[in-house]
Design a protein around this motif. Structure first.
Motif, PDB file in Angstrom:
ATOM      1  N   MET A 109       0.840  -1.172   0.000  1.00 54.93           N
ATOM      2  CA  MET A 109       0.000   0.000   0.000  1.00 54.93           C
ATOM      3  C   MET A 109       0.891   1.242   0.000  1.00 54.93           C
ATOM      4  SD  MET A 109      -3.339   0.945   2.109  1.00 54.93           S
ATOM      5  CE  MET A 109      -3.062   1.318   3.760  1.00 54.93           C
ATOM      6  N   ARG A 110       0.573   2.199  -0.890  1.00 51.50           N
ATOM      7  CA  ARG A 110       1.358   3.427  -0.980  1.00 51.50           C
ATOM      8  C   ARG A 110       0.964   4.399   0.119  1.00 51.50           C
ATOM      9  NH1 ARG A 110       1.303   5.748  -6.942  1.00 51.50           N
ATOM     10  NH2 ARG A 110      -0.813   6.151  -6.351  1.00 51.50           N
ATOM     11  N   ARG A 111       1.954   5.155   0.561  1.00 55.75           N
ATOM     12  CA  ARG A 111       1.689   6.210   1.542  1.00 55.75           C
ATOM     13  C   ARG A 111       1.059   7.395   0.818  1.00 55.75           C
ATOM     14  NH1 ARG A 111       7.709   6.362   3.592  1.00 55.75           N
ATOM     15  NH2 ARG A 111       7.919   6.062   1.377  1.00 55.75           N
ATOM     16  N   THR A 112       0.270   8.169   1.559  1.00 56.50           N
ATOM     17  CA  THR A 112      -0.425   9.306   0.983  1.00 56.50           C
ATOM     18  C   THR A 112       0.029  10.587   1.665  1.00 56.50           C
ATOM     19  OG1 THR A 112      -2.361   7.964   0.491  1.00 56.50           O
ATOM     20  CG2 THR A 112      -2.683  10.338   0.531  1.00 56.50           C
ATOM     21  N   LEU A 113       0.306  11.602   0.850  1.00 55.44           N
ATOM     22  CA  LEU A 113       0.683  12.922   1.337  1.00 55.44           C
ATOM     23  C   LEU A 113      -0.420  13.898   0.963  1.00 55.44           C
ATOM     24  CD1 LEU A 113       2.854  14.951   2.445  1.00 55.44           C
ATOM     25  CD2 LEU A 113       3.585  15.197   0.071  1.00 55.44           C
ATOM     26  N   LEU A 114      -0.920  14.644   1.932  1.00 51.93           N
ATOM     27  CA  LEU A 114      -1.907  15.685   1.689  1.00 51.93           C
ATOM     28  C   LEU A 114      -1.177  17.017   1.715  1.00 51.93           C
ATOM     29  CD1 LEU A 114      -4.812  16.683   1.321  1.00 51.93           C
ATOM     30  CD2 LEU A 114      -5.005  16.703   3.821  1.00 51.93           C
ATOM     31  N   VAL A 115      -1.199  17.734   0.592  1.00 54.22           N
ATOM     32  CA  VAL A 115      -0.520  19.023   0.475  1.00 54.22           C
ATOM     33  C   VAL A 115      -1.576  20.112   0.506  1.00 54.22           C
ATOM     34  CG1 VAL A 115       0.984  20.453  -0.949  1.00 54.22           C
ATOM     35  CG2 VAL A 115       1.293  17.973  -0.925  1.00 54.22           C
ATOM     36  N   LEU A 116      -1.449  21.029   1.459  1.00 55.57           N
ATOM     37  CA  LEU A 116      -2.379  22.151   1.564  1.00 55.57           C
ATOM     38  C   LEU A 116      -1.762  23.352   0.874  1.00 55.57           C
ATOM     39  CD1 LEU A 116      -3.431  21.749   5.294  1.00 55.57           C
ATOM     40  CD2 LEU A 116      -4.539  20.835   3.255  1.00 55.57           C
ATOM     41  N   GLY A 117      -2.295  23.710  -0.270  1.00 61.12           N
ATOM     42  CA  GLY A 117      -1.794  24.833  -1.041  1.00 61.12           C
ATOM     43  C   GLY A 117      -1.199  24.375  -2.359  1.00 61.12           C
ATOM     44  N   GLY A 118      -1.719  24.909  -3.446  1.00 58.12           N
ATOM     45  CA  GLY A 118      -1.282  24.499  -4.772  1.00 58.12           C
ATOM     46  C   GLY A 118      -0.380  25.519  -5.447  1.00 58.12           C
ATOM     47  N   GLY A 119       0.429  26.197  -4.654  1.00 59.15           N
ATOM     48  CA  GLY A 119       1.404  27.126  -5.220  1.00 59.15           C
ATOM     49  C   GLY A 119       2.661  26.375  -5.630  1.00 59.15           C
ATOM     50  N   ILE A 120       3.691  27.104  -5.949  1.00 57.90           N
ATOM     51  CA  ILE A 120       4.922  26.486  -6.430  1.00 57.90           C
ATOM     52  C   ILE A 120       5.549  25.573  -5.381  1.00 57.90           C
ATOM     53  CG2 ILE A 120       6.421  28.425  -5.787  1.00 57.90           C
ATOM     54  CD1 ILE A 120       6.701  26.298  -8.987  1.00 57.90           C
ATOM     55  N   ALA A 161       4.558  17.965  -3.784  1.00 58.97           N
ATOM     56  CA  ALA A 161       3.762  16.867  -4.325  1.00 58.97           C
ATOM     57  C   ALA A 161       4.526  16.131  -5.424  1.00 58.97           C
ATOM     58  CB  ALA A 161       2.439  17.396  -4.868  1.00 58.97           C
ATOM     59  N   PHE A 162       5.206  16.868  -6.281  1.00 59.25           N
ATOM     60  CA  PHE A 162       5.977  16.272  -7.366  1.00 59.25           C
ATOM     61  C   PHE A 162       7.094  15.377  -6.825  1.00 59.25           C
ATOM     62  CE2 PHE A 162       9.518  16.569 -10.465  1.00 59.25           C
ATOM     63  CZ  PHE A 162       8.920  15.901 -11.513  1.00 59.25           C
ATOM     64  N   GLU A 163       7.824  15.867  -5.838  1.00 58.91           N
ATOM     65  CA  GLU A 163       8.901  15.073  -5.240  1.00 58.91           C
ATOM     66  C   GLU A 163       8.351  13.828  -4.545  1.00 58.91           C
ATOM     67  OE1 GLU A 163      12.226  15.333  -5.525  1.00 58.91           O
ATOM     68  OE2 GLU A 163      11.845  16.966  -6.932  1.00 58.91           O
ATOM     69  N   ALA A 164       7.207  13.968  -3.889  1.00 59.83           N
ATOM     70  CA  ALA A 164       6.588  12.809  -3.232  1.00 59.83           C
ATOM     71  C   ALA A 164       6.191  11.757  -4.270  1.00 59.83           C
ATOM     72  CB  ALA A 164       5.370  13.253  -2.425  1.00 59.83           C
ATOM     73  N   LEU A 165       5.628  12.200  -5.386  1.00 65.78           N
ATOM     74  CA  LEU A 165       5.256  11.264  -6.450  1.00 65.78           C
ATOM     75  C   LEU A 165       6.474  10.517  -6.985  1.00 65.78           C
ATOM     76  CD1 LEU A 165       2.679  13.423  -8.431  1.00 65.78           C
ATOM     77  CD2 LEU A 165       2.196  11.360  -7.106  1.00 65.78           C
ATOM     78  N   LYS A 166       7.587  11.224  -7.147  1.00 67.20           N
ATOM     79  CA  LYS A 166       8.812  10.587  -7.641  1.00 67.20           C
ATOM     80  C   LYS A 166       9.332   9.528  -6.669  1.00 67.20           C
ATOM     81  CE  LYS A 166      11.835  13.723  -8.596  1.00 67.20           C
ATOM     82  NZ  LYS A 166      12.786  14.746  -9.080  1.00 67.20           N
ATOM     83  N   GLN A 167       9.005   9.680  -5.373  1.00 69.71           N
ATOM     84  CA  GLN A 167       9.433   8.723  -4.356  1.00 69.71           C
ATOM     85  C   GLN A 167       8.426   7.597  -4.149  1.00 69.71           C
ATOM     86  OE1 GLN A 167      12.424   8.777  -2.765  1.00 69.71           O
ATOM     87  NE2 GLN A 167      12.949  10.495  -4.090  1.00 69.71           N
TER      88      GLN A 167
END
Length: 52
Positions: free
Chosen positions: A1-12, A18-24
């Motif tokens: 099961m993959r871990r989930t990261l909740l990111v609050l704020g869609g700025g840079i 989120a991008f770095e988490a996806l790569k990991q």
């Protein structure tokens, strides 16, 4: 099961995290009250400067 990261704020910074988490191999969910990348990211034009 993959871990989930909740990111609050869609700025840079939020999107970069989120991008770095996806790569990991994480699952990333980005939540923003407005348009993704439509607030301070566009106003600052990529410049990081101290606010005095």
């Amino acid at each position: 099961m993959r871990r989930t990261l909740l990111v609050l704020g869609g700025g840079i910074v939020g999107l970069s995290c989120a991008f770095e988490a996806l790569k990991q191999g994480w699952r990333a969910i980005v939540v923003d009250r407005g348009e993704i990348g439509g607030q301070a990211s566009g106003a600052a034009a990529g410049m990081l400067a101290p606010f005095l």
